[in-house]
Design a protein around this motif. Structure first.
Motif, short mmCIF file in Angstrom:
data_model
loop_
_atom_site.label_atom_id
_atom_site.label_comp_id
_atom_site.label_asym_id
_atom_site.label_seq_id
_atom_site.Cartn_x
_atom_site.Cartn_y
_atom_site.Cartn_z
N GLY A 129 -30.66 -4.11 34.55
CA GLY A 129 -31.68 -4.81 33.78
C GLY A 129 -31.67 -6.30 34.01
O GLY A 129 -32.73 -6.93 34.16
N LEU A 130 -30.47 -6.88 34.08
CA LEU A 130 -30.37 -8.31 34.35
C LEU A 130 -30.90 -8.63 35.75
O LEU A 130 -31.60 -9.63 35.95
CB LEU A 130 -28.92 -8.77 34.22
N ARG A 131 -30.56 -7.79 36.72
CA ARG A 131 -31.05 -8.02 38.08
C ARG A 131 -32.56 -7.91 38.15
O ARG A 131 -33.23 -8.70 38.83
CB ARG A 131 -30.39 -7.04 39.06
N ALA A 132 -33.14 -6.95 37.41
CA ALA A 132 -34.59 -6.78 37.41
C ALA A 132 -35.30 -7.99 36.81
O ALA A 132 -36.44 -8.30 37.18
CB ALA A 132 -34.96 -5.53 36.63
N GLN A 133 -34.61 -8.69 35.91
CA GLN A 133 -35.18 -9.90 35.30
C GLN A 133 -34.93 -11.15 36.13
O GLN A 133 -35.35 -12.24 35.73
CB GLN A 133 -34.59 -10.10 33.91
N GLY A 134 -34.25 -11.00 37.26
CA GLY A 134 -33.95 -12.14 38.10
C GLY A 134 -32.83 -13.01 37.57
O GLY A 134 -32.69 -14.17 37.98
N LEU A 135 -32.00 -12.45 36.67
CA LEU A 135 -30.88 -13.20 36.09
C LEU A 135 -29.63 -12.91 36.91
O LEU A 135 -28.98 -11.88 36.73
CB LEU A 135 -30.68 -12.81 34.63
N SER A 136 -29.27 -13.83 37.78
CA SER A 136 -28.16 -13.60 38.69
C SER A 136 -26.84 -14.20 38.21
O SER A 136 -25.79 -13.91 38.77
CB SER A 136 -28.49 -14.19 40.07
N GLU A 137 -26.88 -15.03 37.16
CA GLU A 137 -25.66 -15.68 36.69
C GLU A 137 -24.82 -14.82 35.75
O GLU A 137 -23.60 -14.79 35.87
CB GLU A 137 -26.01 -17.01 36.01
N PRO A 138 -25.43 -14.12 34.78
CA PRO A 138 -24.59 -13.37 33.84
C PRO A 138 -23.77 -12.29 34.53
O PRO A 138 -24.29 -11.53 35.35
CB PRO A 138 -25.61 -12.74 32.88
N ALA A 139 -22.50 -12.23 34.17
CA ALA A 139 -21.64 -11.16 34.64
C ALA A 139 -21.56 -10.09 33.56
O ALA A 139 -21.63 -10.38 32.36
CB ALA A 139 -20.24 -11.69 34.95
N VAL A 140 -21.43 -8.85 33.98
CA VAL A 140 -21.27 -7.72 33.06
C VAL A 140 -19.86 -7.17 33.25
O VAL A 140 -19.48 -6.81 34.35
CB VAL A 140 -22.32 -6.62 33.33
N TRP A 141 -19.13 -7.13 32.16
CA TRP A 141 -17.76 -6.60 32.16
C TRP A 141 -17.68 -5.40 31.24
O TRP A 141 -18.25 -5.42 30.14
CB TRP A 141 -16.77 -7.66 31.68
N VAL A 142 -16.97 -4.37 31.65
CA VAL A 142 -16.76 -3.20 30.80
C VAL A 142 -15.29 -2.79 30.90
O VAL A 142 -14.72 -2.77 31.99
CB VAL A 142 -17.70 -2.04 31.17
N LEU A 143 -14.67 -2.52 29.75
CA LEU A 143 -13.27 -2.11 29.71
C LEU A 143 -13.19 -0.64 29.35
O LEU A 143 -13.74 -0.20 28.33
CB LEU A 143 -12.49 -2.96 28.72
N LEU A 144 -12.51 0.12 30.21
CA LEU A 144 -12.35 1.56 30.02
C LEU A 144 -10.88 1.93 29.98
O LEU A 144 -10.03 1.19 30.47
CB LEU A 144 -12.99 2.34 31.18
N GLY A 145 -10.60 3.11 29.44
CA GLY A 145 -9.28 3.69 29.54
C GLY A 145 -9.24 4.68 30.68
O GLY A 145 -10.27 5.24 31.07
N ASP A 146 -8.06 4.92 31.23
CA ASP A 146 -7.96 5.83 32.37
C ASP A 146 -8.41 7.25 32.01
O ASP A 146 -8.96 7.97 32.84
CB ASP A 146 -6.55 5.84 32.95
N ALA A 147 -8.22 7.66 30.74
CA ALA A 147 -8.61 9.00 30.34
C ALA A 147 -10.12 9.19 30.35
O ALA A 147 -10.60 10.34 30.37
CB ALA A 147 -8.06 9.32 28.95
N GLU A 148 -10.88 8.11 30.34
CA GLU A 148 -12.34 8.24 30.38
C GLU A 148 -12.83 8.82 31.69
O GLU A 148 -13.97 9.29 31.79
CB GLU A 148 -13.00 6.88 30.12
#
Length: 233
Positions: A129-148
């Motif tokens: 969604g950010l890329r579609a809006q032309g927003l190249s600066e924001p980073a997206v971070w997601v934290l997962l557990g190994d069991a996921e």
């Protein structure tokens, strides 16, 4: 590491902040396994503050590992997103701090965590969604557990993100040996096979975490596997 912030909070203060949260369903091991990675992200990497939590150009952090959010709440309180006075209400009927974070109740929270396997697909959609809006600066971070990674939705998200070259997407996997299944070569090998940039580090080493979090990965999403002590050790 004892980096201080306005108000005097430091990493060494986090156990005391977590200690304010009592009651059942604390999922202590799940929380403490994430503490170092969360601190390094919020203290040294993420471009988001309480004042910019609604800004379009902010970095987004999504907690997929929603069990045991005490560490997350403690870090948010240390950084000023959450009033420390509310920590003692954790899990209460009328508290905003539920056993899973709620984005409508907790400032700075991007998603409502629930069933395992949802966070990475949501992060992929956010990056798209950010890329579609032309927003190249924001980073997206997601934290997962190994069991996921027992959930098929995550494998589909890994494959899609690699093929799509989602450069602004970053994954942190907390590996505390909870997964039912494993992978030859380790968890990072699953990401590398789909074209991701990867790193595997000691999940308690702040300098190693920071170096891995900030490593260049042009044209590819990036996954950091943070190994910590086994859950049942």
């Amino acid at each position: 590491m004892t980096t201080t912030i306005p108000g005097g909070a430091a990493f060494s203060d986090l156990p005391a902040l977590m200690g304010l949260m009592t009651g059942d369903e604390k999922h202590g091991p799940a929380a403490t396994s994430t503490l170092d990675a969360l601190w390094v992200l919020y203290d040294r990497v993420l471009r988001v503050t309480p004042d910019t939590a609604e800004d379009q150009d902010r970095d987004r952090f999504l907690l997929s590992k929603g069990h045991g959010p005490m560490a997350y709440y403690a870090v948010l309180a240390a950084k000023g997103f959450v009033d420390r006075e509310v920590l003692s209400s954790f899990g209460a009927y009328d508290s905003p701090l539920g056993h899973h974070p709620d984005r409508t109740l907790v400032p700075g929270v991007e998603i409502g965590s629930g069933s395992l396997g949802h966070g990475l697909p949501l992060a992929v959609g956010t990056a798209l969604g950010l890329r579609a809006q032309g927003l190249s600066e924001p980073a997206v971070w997601v934290l997962l557990g190994d069991a996921e990674f027992d959930e098929g939705s995550n494998h589909e998200a890994v494959a899609f993100a690699g093929a799509a070259g989602l450069e602004r997407l970053h994954v942190v996997v907390i590996d505390n040996s909870s997964a039912t299944h494993g992978w030859r070569g380790g968890i990072a090998a699953r990401f590398a096979a789909e074209g991701w940039s990867t790193a595997t580090v000691d999940g308690r080493d702040h300098e190693a975490l920071h170096a891995a979090f900030t490593a260049a990965h042009p044209g590819r999403p990036h996954a950091v596997v943070a190994r910590v002590e086994p859950k049942n050790a």
